[in-house]
Motif scaffolding. Structure first.
Motif, short mmCIF file in Angstrom:
data_model
loop_
_atom_site.label_atom_id
_atom_site.label_comp_id
_atom_site.label_asym_id
_atom_site.label_seq_id
_atom_site.Cartn_x
_atom_site.Cartn_y
_atom_site.Cartn_z
N VAL A 283 0.84 -1.20 0.00
CA VAL A 283 0.00 0.00 0.00
C VAL A 283 0.87 1.25 0.00
N ALA A 284 1.88 1.26 0.84
CA ALA A 284 2.77 2.43 0.92
C ALA A 284 3.48 2.67 -0.41
N GLU A 285 3.96 1.60 -1.01
CA GLU A 285 4.66 1.73 -2.30
C GLU A 285 3.73 2.24 -3.39
N ALA A 286 2.50 1.72 -3.39
CA ALA A 286 1.52 2.14 -4.40
C ALA A 286 1.12 3.60 -4.21
N LYS A 287 0.98 4.03 -2.97
CA LYS A 287 0.60 5.42 -2.68
C LYS A 287 1.69 6.39 -3.14
#
Length: 372
Positions: A283-287
């Protein structure tokens, strides 16, 4: 190989027997094929039995005791031998998993039935009844095809799945030629094989994904891509890793901590323990990603309902004139693609799925109706 007068099949149980039979089949004009498999707790289907007929005898091939498939693989790819199957989408997965190739050229009798006016998505039993006036019992559908020995009842019913395909194929082939539709079927069967290897991102299939922003879609895309890898690696159904609904909820709230992730419905303690940190990292990488997917189109506006109804009526009329199933002419997604192409005042454009033989038969008809 084993057979006796009371059996309707010949059982092939080793590499030598298969190789000998493949020599016999190499001059065949067609091979009727079917598979039995188990896919309850796995991502990949586990082949339990292969059925084959070249027109004379029915053969049952044991994938649990055979490991040298090359003679059969050669036949499956032989251009001069038509591979006849009924409703073959799941069978194709078995062939690809077991052999690494798909049977070509393909003749799907379910597609042929729709083109010849027998109905859409017709079952094998109903097709045999319609063409040959024969009732085929199906008493072993939920059998354990991995047990050994297979029961006589299992073998008998498995053999029935190819026993009538040769005659049905011959009759359907002749009817398609007479109606000048054989090329239509060949086109659709080739498309079916080609689409097996299509790589459309799974996130576009998730229900209500159109509601998400591009940033949320990036999360959904990353999550479903990772889930696909995990499902294949662990050989479990996708939902055993994370269900679609949970993927959507994670993309919606984009959690940054495990306690936020724990609030996602149907995300159990085991998933949190095993995959929780990885999901948070995804999630953090995608954000943080800059290259985001485009927002998915919203459902068609209500005002298109009247036009859609007119288009479907036109398709039904053409299908009745051709005596074929309307569903094989135009699919639901084709209507949607066609109507979307004309939004914002743009000229209507046929989707790729309405090219080929469908363009002249129905595509151009629908374009004329829309322009009118």
């Amino acid at each position: 190989m084993s057979s006796n007068p009371s059996e309707n099949y010949i059982f092939i149980t080793n590499n030598e027997q298969l190789a000998q039979c493949c020599v016999q089949w190499q001059d065949a004009t067609f091979l009727a094929l079917d598979t039995e498999f188990i896919r309850t707790d796995t991502f990949y289907p586990i082949a339990g039995l292969l059925q084959l007929s070249a027109g004379a005898d029915n053969y049952l091939i044991d994938p649990l005791s055979i490991n040298e498939w090359q003679p059969l693989v050669v036949l499956l790819q032989q251009p001069s031998i038509v591979k006849v199957l009924h409703s073959c989408s799941e069978d194709l997965e078995v062939f690809e998993r077991l052999f690494g190739v798909l049977p070509t050229p393909l003749f799907d009798t379910q597609l042929a039935a729709a083109m010849l006016g027998f109905g859409f998505s017709l079952s094998y039993q109903n097709l045999v009844a319609a063409i040959l006036d024969v009732h085929v019992e199906k008493g072993e559908t939920r059998s354990n095809w991995l047990q050994r020995p297979l029961s006589p009842s299992q073998c008998h019913y498995a053999a029935l799945d190819v026993e009538y395909l040769p005659e049905i194929y011959q009759q359907m082939h002749d009817s398609l030629v007479a109606k000048d539709r054989l090329a239509w079927l060949q086109h659709d069967c080739a498309e079916q094989v080609a689409s097996f290897y299509s790589n459309e991102p799974y996130y576009k299939k998730v229900k209500s994904a159109w509601k998400l922003t591009p940033k949320q879609l990036q999360v959904l895309a990353s999550l479903t891509h990772w889930r696909e890898q995990q499902a294949r690696q662990r050989d479990v159904p996708r939902g055993r890793v994370i269900k679609d609904k949970s993927c959507f909820e994670i993309a919606s709230i984009m959690p940054s901590q495990i306690n936020q992730l724990a609030k996602i419905s149907e995300l159990g303690p085991k998933t949190l323990r095993v995959d929780g940190d990885k999901i948070i990292a995804l999630v953090a990488e995608a954000k943080a990603a800059d290259d985001l997917p485009k927002a998915l189109p919203k459902p068609l506006p209500v005002q298109t309902g009247g036009v859609l109804k007119q288009l479907k009526a036109q398709v039904k009329q053409v299908a009745e004139e051709l005596n074929m199933a309307s569903e094989i002419l135009v699919k639901k997604r084709d209507y949607e693609s066609l109507l979307r192409s004309g939004m914002s005042g743009k000229p209507y454009q046929l989707p790729a799925s309405l090219s080929g033989w469908r363009k002249a038969v129905i595509g151009d008809v629908l374009l004329r109706q829309l322009k009118g």
